[in-house]
Design a protein around this motif. Sequence first.
Motif, PDB file in Angstrom:
ATOM      1  N   ARG A 179       7.487  33.351  30.810  1.00 41.29           N
ATOM      2  CA  ARG A 179       6.373  33.248  29.875  1.00 41.29           C
ATOM      3  C   ARG A 179       5.038  33.313  30.595  1.00 41.29           C
ATOM      4  N   PRO A 207      13.039  31.316  28.644  1.00 40.05           N
ATOM      5  CA  PRO A 207      12.560  32.656  29.004  1.00 40.05           C
ATOM      6  C   PRO A 207      11.347  32.584  29.927  1.00 40.05           C
ATOM      7  N   ILE A 235      15.888  35.571  23.966  1.00 41.01           N
ATOM      8  CA  ILE A 235      14.531  35.880  24.433  1.00 41.01           C
ATOM      9  C   ILE A 235      14.502  35.836  25.958  1.00 41.01           C
ATOM     10  N   VAL A 236      13.923  36.871  26.562  1.00 38.66           N
ATOM     11  CA  VAL A 236      13.803  36.889  28.020  1.00 38.66           C
ATOM     12  C   VAL A 236      12.358  36.741  28.489  1.00 38.66           C
ATOM     13  N   LYS A 237      11.377  37.041  27.619  1.00 40.27           N
ATOM     14  CA  LYS A 237       9.964  36.963  28.021  1.00 40.27           C
ATOM     15  C   LYS A 237       9.086  36.789  26.795  1.00 40.27           C
ATOM     16  N   ALA A 244      13.362  40.434  23.865  1.00 35.75           N
ATOM     17  CA  ALA A 244      14.693  39.836  23.882  1.00 35.75           C
ATOM     18  C   ALA A 244      15.711  40.891  24.304  1.00 35.75           C
TER      19      ALA A 244
END
Length: 126
Positions: free
Chosen positions: A103, A101, A72-74, A123
């Motif tokens: 957020r 990540p 997950i990146v955001k 992701a």
Amino acid sequence: MKRIIQTNEAPQAIGPYSQGVIANGMLYASGQIAIDPKVGDIVAKDIKGQVNQVMENIGALLRAAGLGYEDIVKTTVFLQDIGDFTTFNEIYASYLSEPYPARSAVQVGALPKGALIEIEMIAQMK
């Protein structure tokens, strides 16, 4: 080219959208609310139970794409009551590890089906 991600381990779409879409090496997951996919409705009535269900739903979408929480990146978090932020944060953190990540978290007026929380996620594919 895009590829649709669909799994019975996460709630089915309740509108004209896909559970997830892979495009340009990224998985874009639709917002998840605390619907238990086995029941087809929200079972948990408190924020703790709903956060756990949402994170399990996100996990199911990640697995369907061959990914894990570490990819997950955001995330974007929608809370019905920002007063639930601390409780949400503790449970959310238990599913993730550093580096976390990016957020955003905001309070909203209402969520589908009376949910207390919704999380959408992006992701990176491996």
